[in-house]
Scaffold this active site. Structure first.
Site, PDB file in Angstrom:
ATOM      1  CD  GLU A   1       3.031  -0.855   4.355  1.00 14.57           C
ATOM      2  OE1 GLU A   1       2.731  -0.103   5.303  1.00 14.57           O
ATOM      3  OE2 GLU A   1       3.237  -0.429   3.196  1.00 14.57           O
TER       4      GLU A   1
ATOM      5  CG  ASP B   1       4.850  -3.702  -0.725  1.00 13.43           C
ATOM      6  OD1 ASP B   1       5.401  -3.808   0.388  1.00 13.43           O
ATOM      7  OD2 ASP B   1       3.669  -3.339  -0.850  1.00 13.43           O
TER       8      ASP B   1
END
Length: 491
Positions: free
Chosen positions: A146, A79
């Site tokens: 994350e 991400d």
């Protein structure tokens, strides 16, 4: 899109990074990218699987003659932070990242670039497909979410990974190796505050803090950067002489990005508008002096609200004053420098997201520290402060720090490779940011880990950029390290 990336070197890394730029991947929206990577792995005949959370693992057998080498885990997160300039129409869930090169740096057009951690992921993919690198057993671990919660690492299945060495590819400075990181937690504040009607003698003003540089709430927290929420709370505190009452507030969008903009609407007696406007203008000049030169584009504006757009209610005077006072007094920035590691922040807090709508107040601050006990203490300070206005405060998304091991055999090998390939030893550091290594180490305590990567500046802001030459150096070093480890016999 982003065809110009194909002309950059090293070609395999930039080719994969182009795929990442062309695939929307804000936190929580990584599914399309995961599907692409699984199809890519199938095309190469590489085994892959996911854990219960959806984290992706791709495995590659050892090269011939390296079967007895220790298993190496290449680790990064899929991400990216979704931040755009106010005028940008970019939709991170649908649009590709548009990139351009300027003076040896790769930038994005008005948005975050996603080099954090896209280049680490791209390098891992390039290594998986390489036929030129002799290596032991490889696992590429690609985690999810994350940037928002560390959710992928926190939910990682235990007993799933097989390797004994882990290369985290998520740090952001060439010539450096990281062997420790801060832990952290979100301090989340919610309150329901009393409102009363906006009276006939009152008018509304919109006040805006804009133009700040922003940045990473860990890596940049020690820099002289303005925090829009802290600055707007200071403005609102100044307006209490006029009995200004908060109607609404929106500041920041991510708890791990230093907020660049904040907006508030206030109701106040109509005969105070001129005095308030004058004070805001005076304060703008003062703040410009304080914030220069790092935030030279800072602007503080005040604008009357049309009568047709006036709200029905605002916080009552006491509730507004208490909320503003709490925001003004809230911890923000560096709390303490490390006594053990010179020049490293020990404990900090980012006043990241503040919202007020229809009397419902919400705040999310990201606390970081090299000491888990200091994280707990800072969250409790929020509990003590905002408890005074009747708010509920809780800790969320906590994650442990990564305790440094200066005697790490993996670190020693990395230093030797760095010296041999680049002619100099790396600086060995501890980072004031939430690398996933701390979480992974808590689940796999026998792992020997280091973190390294290319030079990325302005992460978590639309000013994010990567030094193109440093990517070549990063790739050279990664290949050399994996080859060296491939020649080592497993213990």
């Amino acid at each position: 899109m982003n065809e110009h990336l194909d002309a950059l070197s090293p070609a395999p890394v930039w080719r994969h990074f182009r795929t990442l730029c062309n695939t929307p991947r804000p936190s929580g929206h990584e599914a399309e990218l995961v599907a692409k990577l699984e199809a890519w792995a199938d095309g190469l005949g590489l085994a892959h699987d996911r854990d219960a959370f959806g984290n992706l693992r791709i495995k590659k057998p050892a090269a011939k003659g390296c079967e007895d080498a220790p298993g190496v885990i290449l680790q990064g997160h899929l991400d990216m932070v979704a931040q755009a300039n106010a005028e940008s129409p970019h939709d991170f869930t649908r649009d590709s990242i548009s990139t351009y090169v300027h003076d040896g740096w790769l930038h994005a057009e008005g948005t975050t670039l996603g080099a954090d951690n896209g280049l680490g992921v791209a390098a891992a993919l390039a290594l998986l497909e390489s036929t030129e690198v002799a290596h032991g057993p490889l696992e590429a671990l690609f985690t999810l979410e994350e940037e928002t919660s560390m959710g992928g690492a926190l939910s990682l299945d235990e007993g799933w990974l097989e390797g004994s060495l882990l290369l985290n590819l998520d740090s952001e400075a060439r010539g450096e190796a990281y062997i420790g990181c801060a832990g952290g937690s979100d301090a989340v504040v919610d309150a329901r505050l009393p409102q009363t009607p906006v009276e006939a003698h009152e008018r509304c003003l919109d006040i805006a803090v804009t133009g700040l540089a922003g940045g990473h709430s860990g890596l940049d927290i020690h820099r002289p950067l303005g925090n829009a929420n802290r600055l707007l709370a200071r403005v609102l505190r100044l307006l209490e002489f006029a009995d200004a009452r908060l109607v609404s507030y929106q500041g920041g969008t991510l708890r791990n990005a230093i907020p660049r903009e904040a907006f508030a609407r206030v109701a106040l007696p109509a005969d105070e508008i001129d005095a308030v406007t004058a004070k805001v203008q005076t304060l703008e000049a003062t703040l410009r002096g304080e914030l220069a030169p790092a935030d030279s584009d800072f602007a503080l504006s005040v604008k009357p609200v049309a009568a047709a757009d006036a709200p029905d209610e605002a916080l009552n005077l006491d509730a507004s004053a208490m909320l503003v006072a709490a925001l003004h007094a809230a911890p923000c920035g560096v709390e303490r420098m490390s006594a053990e590691v010179k020049g490293v922040v020990d404990t900090s807090n980012n006043l990241g997201v503040v919202q007020l709508e229809d009397g419902r107040a919400h705040l999310c601050a990201l606390v970081r520290s090299l000491h888990d006990s200091a994280v707990t203490a800072m969250v409790d300070r929020f509990r003590a402060l905002f408890g005074l206005i009747g708010a509920r405060v809780k800790a969320e998304h906590g994650y442990p720090g990564w305790v440094p091991n200066a005697q790490s055999p993996l670190l020693a090998t990395f230093i030797d490779c760095h010296q041999a390939r680049l002619g100099r030893e790396p600086a060995v550091k501890v980072i004031h940011a939430g690398l996933e290594c701390g979480i992974l180490g808590s689940k796999y305590p026998a792992l020997d880990m280091i973190s390294f990567g290319p030079t990325i500046l302005g992460a978590h802001s639309p000013d994010e950029r990567v030094d193109i030459d440093s990517v070549e150096e990063f790739w050279t070093l990664l290949k050399a390290l994996v080859e060296t480890l491939g020649r080592q016999a497993a213990e």
